[in-house]
Design an enzyme around this catalytic site. Sequence first.
Site, PDB file in Angstrom:
ATOM      1  N   CYS A   2       0.880  -1.165   0.000  1.00 56.56           N
ATOM      2  CA  CYS A   2       0.000   0.000   0.000  1.00 56.56           C
ATOM      3  C   CYS A   2       0.916   1.213   0.000  1.00 56.56           C
ATOM      4  O   CYS A   2       1.595   1.478   0.988  1.00 56.56           O
ATOM      5  CB  CYS A   2      -0.911   0.002   1.232  1.00 56.56           C
ATOM      6  SG  CYS A   2      -1.888   1.513   1.402  1.00 56.56           S
ATOM      7  N   GLU A 109      -4.406   1.522  -6.074  1.00 52.68           N
ATOM      8  CA  GLU A 109      -3.572   0.491  -6.682  1.00 52.68           C
ATOM      9  C   GLU A 109      -3.569   0.710  -8.192  1.00 52.68           C
ATOM     10  O   GLU A 109      -4.466   1.356  -8.746  1.00 52.68           O
ATOM     11  CB  GLU A 109      -4.070  -0.914  -6.344  1.00 52.68           C
ATOM     12  CG  GLU A 109      -3.824  -1.352  -4.906  1.00 52.68           C
ATOM     13  CD  GLU A 109      -2.358  -1.466  -4.525  1.00 52.68           C
ATOM     14  OE1 GLU A 109      -1.489  -1.308  -5.422  1.00 52.68           O
ATOM     15  OE2 GLU A 109      -2.060  -1.696  -3.351  1.00 52.68           O
TER      16      GLU A 109
END
Length: 226
Positions: A2, A109
Amino acid sequence: MCGRYRLRGLTRAEMQEVFPFDISDVRLPTEMPPRFNVAPSQTMPILQKGAQGYELANARWGFLPHWAKDEKIGFKMINARSETVATSPAFRNAFARHRCLVPADGFYEWRKDPGGGKTPFSIQLRENQTFAFAGLCSSWRRDESSEWILTFTIITGEPNALVRPLHDRMPVILEPASYLAWLTEPDSGKAQGFLRPLPAEKMTAFAISPLVNAPRNDSAAILTPA
């Protein structure tokens, strides 16, 4: 991993509504501005358990264990793997004693496309609520004459069905009912049980503007659907 997330502008009172227990120590401004493109090394609010109760404080994203000799190591520790966090020399002490909550509204993402490029996606809860990543924090200073720096990492684990087509890992999003236990559970084995993927049906994802690719772009424009 992340590597980017966001958090809407919240007042202290609104933050208190997100976390249903008394936050006795607040070392933050009365109102926090929105952040649409948080990147490693930047400072963001976290919630931790302190000596006097639950504390809301600013921390730098990029974990620095007490033995770190150089601040640059923080860039390599923006995430901790759920599978090894309890035993890793870098994180095991913090996992046992210094867990924290990292407030967020969503994360990003990038999907690898057949033509070789990448498409950014925003991933969030279906109702776009503020939530909390499972995190760890650490206080570090270069030497005895330097000021303490509070740092944090976000724990990642296996992706759910929504995130899997985009990336092979996702940040651990805690259920609200687990917030307090995550901060206080003395048994590391039981604490590790919280590190599971949030069910895909509670989340949504959509392609967004490539503006998100550059951390300097920090406005709502990056959330324009592609």
